[in-house]
Design an enzyme around this catalytic site. Structure first.
Site, PDB file in Angstrom:
ATOM      1  N   CYS A  71       0.921  -1.410   0.034  1.00  0.00           N
ATOM      2  CA  CYS A  71       0.179   0.082  -0.078  1.00  0.00           C
ATOM      3  C   CYS A  71       0.967   1.361  -0.070  1.00  0.00           C
ATOM      4  O   CYS A  71       2.062   1.378   0.614  1.00  0.00           O
ATOM      5  CB  CYS A  71      -0.908   0.064   1.218  1.00  0.00           C
ATOM      6  SG  CYS A  71      -1.929   1.402   1.208  1.00  0.00           S
TER       7      CYS A  71
ATOM      8  N   LEU B 215      -8.495   8.631  -4.571  1.00  0.00           N
ATOM      9  CA  LEU B 215      -7.812   9.420  -5.479  1.00  0.00           C
ATOM     10  C   LEU B 215      -8.248  11.006  -5.340  1.00  0.00           C
ATOM     11  O   LEU B 215      -9.339  11.215  -5.503  1.00  0.00           O
ATOM     12  CB  LEU B 215      -7.906   8.935  -6.962  1.00  0.00           C
ATOM     13  CG  LEU B 215      -7.353   9.692  -8.163  1.00  0.00           C
ATOM     14  CD1 LEU B 215      -7.163   8.664  -9.241  1.00  0.00           C
ATOM     15  CD2 LEU B 215      -7.828  11.004  -8.617  1.00  0.00           C
TER      16      LEU B 215
ATOM     17  N   ASN C 225       3.523   0.079   3.335  1.00  0.00           N
ATOM     18  CA  ASN C 225       3.529  -1.096   3.923  1.00  0.00           C
ATOM     19  C   ASN C 225       4.558  -1.896   3.240  1.00  0.00           C
ATOM     20  O   ASN C 225       4.272  -2.729   2.194  1.00  0.00           O
ATOM     21  CB  ASN C 225       2.242  -1.640   3.606  1.00  0.00           C
ATOM     22  CG  ASN C 225       0.938  -1.070   4.793  1.00  0.00           C
ATOM     23  OD1 ASN C 225       1.347  -0.381   5.459  1.00  0.00           O
ATOM     24  ND2 ASN C 225      -0.158  -1.706   4.424  1.00  0.00           N
TER      25      ASN C 225
ATOM     26  N   HIS D 173       3.164   8.068   7.951  1.00  0.00           N
ATOM     27  CA  HIS D 173       2.679   7.817   6.490  1.00  0.00           C
ATOM     28  C   HIS D 173       1.116   8.396   6.350  1.00  0.00           C
ATOM     29  O   HIS D 173       0.391   8.251   5.462  1.00  0.00           O
ATOM     30  CB  HIS D 173       2.447   6.137   6.471  1.00  0.00           C
ATOM     31  CG  HIS D 173       1.184   5.402   7.029  1.00  0.00           C
ATOM     32  ND1 HIS D 173       0.880   5.893   8.400  1.00  0.00           N
ATOM     33  CD2 HIS D 173       0.137   4.993   6.577  1.00  0.00           C
ATOM     34  CE1 HIS D 173      -0.496   5.009   8.500  1.00  0.00           C
ATOM     35  NE2 HIS D 173      -0.636   4.549   7.447  1.00  0.00           N
TER      36      HIS D 173
ATOM     37  N   ALA E  43      -2.453  10.493   8.784  1.00  0.00           N
ATOM     38  CA  ALA E  43      -2.954  10.864  10.068  1.00  0.00           C
ATOM     39  C   ALA E  43      -2.859   9.943  11.224  1.00  0.00           C
ATOM     40  O   ALA E  43      -2.599  10.212  12.404  1.00  0.00           O
ATOM     41  CB  ALA E  43      -4.204  11.554   9.770  1.00  0.00           C
TER      42      ALA E  43
END
Length: 455
Positions: free
Chosen positions: A78, A187, A306, A378, A380
DNA sequence: ATGTAC
């Protein structure tokens, strides 16, 4: 614990919900065989499967160090990709933004299940994609060679082992190349709201007011199935390797073992799938921008958050071969690192930090002296479970609130939208500031959403 | 994260 646990956070950012196990997980990871230096947690740390999300752990490959699928996550590779558009925010009125969002809404596959943009001919072609990653996609007309220059590992990791990918994983993966998925995947059309570091921003191709596209997605059902298969296999073999762990979700095996090598080969295959997936989605965004706005999109960077990678780092003055697990943590290479593309060597690696659909996202840059094996936050980081978010928020209401604030939202489902309410997350501005304060990475630019195509 | 369970 074989090493300390180190958490980079302020009191406000520490996981503190009743029953939250994230800090216990930091301690559990510190018991893994071969772990070196510390079990780290980034400022966005929260509760995950085995490892916390926002966790970083490195093991000594030549000293019996282990690899754990739980230290990579179910969504292998990811990651985030940022593209810079040839248009500024003040050149786009709300009607033109609606037009491009409507086009993205119709052309970006997303949601649970569902098909992808690229229909592969069969398992043989999928094997080629698992070996070739984003490079394979570009070679087949999905993108331009320059894209690969701006991808971590130039879009493909060597060492994929398609033979270690189960037929079930293959079946799931065949239909999903070029699809967002669901949950926190998205997106977004964004604009540069603030430039913290103009020189580095310019090196990345970003300036104040610039419109951008940020893509957050992973390896879909294929990566998930690989994780499931290999966790199960490792769990069965824990006793054979005499591995004693405090939580079965930390199932692991020596990196240097048949089972360890099998997982790494499958994990790399999934990593390449994730990179090809983001490449296909970039092309969909390019078509929409060309059609609706008549402008292009240049890749700024693509990075996984990840992944476990085999890297060399100095431990107590000696170069060691390490397996660095980053789960919800972004690699953050400092200026001068030889693996950076030539035009970013002086600036350092872009660190892409997606926030939530109602708040900001950040572009940061790697720094020298990052003891967490050159890793940073990576995103919040969740504070509410999905279940709790559903109790607190209605998707329809959230949708109209965001639209009223001028953010064009195109959800896959109202339920998924509610689960992703910005209230369910930590304050991303605080996460970015604390990441900088801890010396993990420096803020370069703050981006705000104009439109959200939500998985 | 995920055809939200072998």
């Amino acid at each position: 614990m074989r090493v300390p646990g180190v958490v980079f956070a302020t009191r406000e950012l520490l996981p503190q919900a009743a029953g939250d196990k994230a800090l216990e997980q930091v301690a559990n990871v510190a018991t893994l065989p071969g772990i070196v230096r510390a079990s780290y947690a980034m400022p966005d740390v929260h509760w995950g499967y085995g490892f916390p999300i926002g966790g970083v752990a490195a093991t000594d490959v030549d000293g019996g160090g282990v690899i754990s699928p739980g230290g990579v996550g179910f969504d292998i590779s990811c990651g985030v990709r940022l593209l810079a558009a040839g248009v500024a925010r003040d050149e786009l009125d709300p009607e033109r933004i609606r037009r491009v969002m409507d086009l993205l809404d119709r052309t970006v596959p997303r949601g649970l299940g569902r098909g992808g943009l690229w229909r592969l001919s069969g398992p043989e072609e999928l094997d080629d994609l698992l070996i070739g990653g984003a490079r394979y996609a570009v070679e087949h007309g999905h993108g331009v060679p320059r894209d690969l220059e701006r991808c971590e590992d130039r879009g493909v990791l060597d060492g994929a082992a398609p033979g270690e990918v189960s037929t079930r994983a293959v079946e799931r993966g065949l239909q999903q190349v070029g699809s967002l998925g669901s949950a926190n995947h998205f997106l977004e059309v964004q604009a540069v709201d603030k430039v913290h570091d103009p020189e580095t921003a310019a090196a990345f191709g970003l300036r104040q007011g610039q419109v951008c596209v940020m893509i957050h997605c992973g390896s879909r059902g294929l990566g998930h199935q690989i994780c499931t298969d290999h966790v199960r296999a490792m769990d069965r073999e824990l006793q054979r390797y005499r591995i004693d762990i405090p939580d079965r979700q930390l199932a692991c095996t020596p990196v240097d073992s048949p089972r360890g090598r099998a997982y790494i080969g499958a994990m790399i295959a999934a990593a390449n799938y994730g990179r090809a997936n983001r490449q296909l989605l970039s092309e969909a965004a390019r078509r929409a921008f060309a059609t609706a706005l008549g402008v292009g999109l240049e890749l700024v960077y693509d990075v996984s958050h990840n992944l476990a990678k085999l890297e060399t780092h100095e431990i107590d003055g000696v170069a060691r071969h390490l397996c660095v697990h980053r789960k919800g943590a972004t690699r953050a290479l400092p200026p001068g690192d030889p693996s950076l593309p030539a035009d970013l060597t002086e600036a350092g690696q872009p660190v892409l930090v997606p926030g939530t659909m109602g708040t900001a996202s950040y572009v940061m840059v790697g720094l020298p002296g990052n003891d967490a094996f050159h890793s940073a936050c990576h995103g919040a980081g969740r504070v509410w479970s999905r279940h709790q978010a559903l109790r607190m928020v209605r998707g329809e209401r959230l949708h109209s609130e965001l639209e009223a604030r001028g953010i064009a939202v195109r959800p896959a489902s109202y339920r998924a939208l509610a689960e992703e309410t910005p209230d369910a997350y930590k304050d991303v501005d605080a996460v970015a500031a604390v990441t900088e304060g801890a010396g993990l990475a420096r803020q370069v630019a703050r981006l705000v959403p104009l439109g959200v195509c939500k998985g």
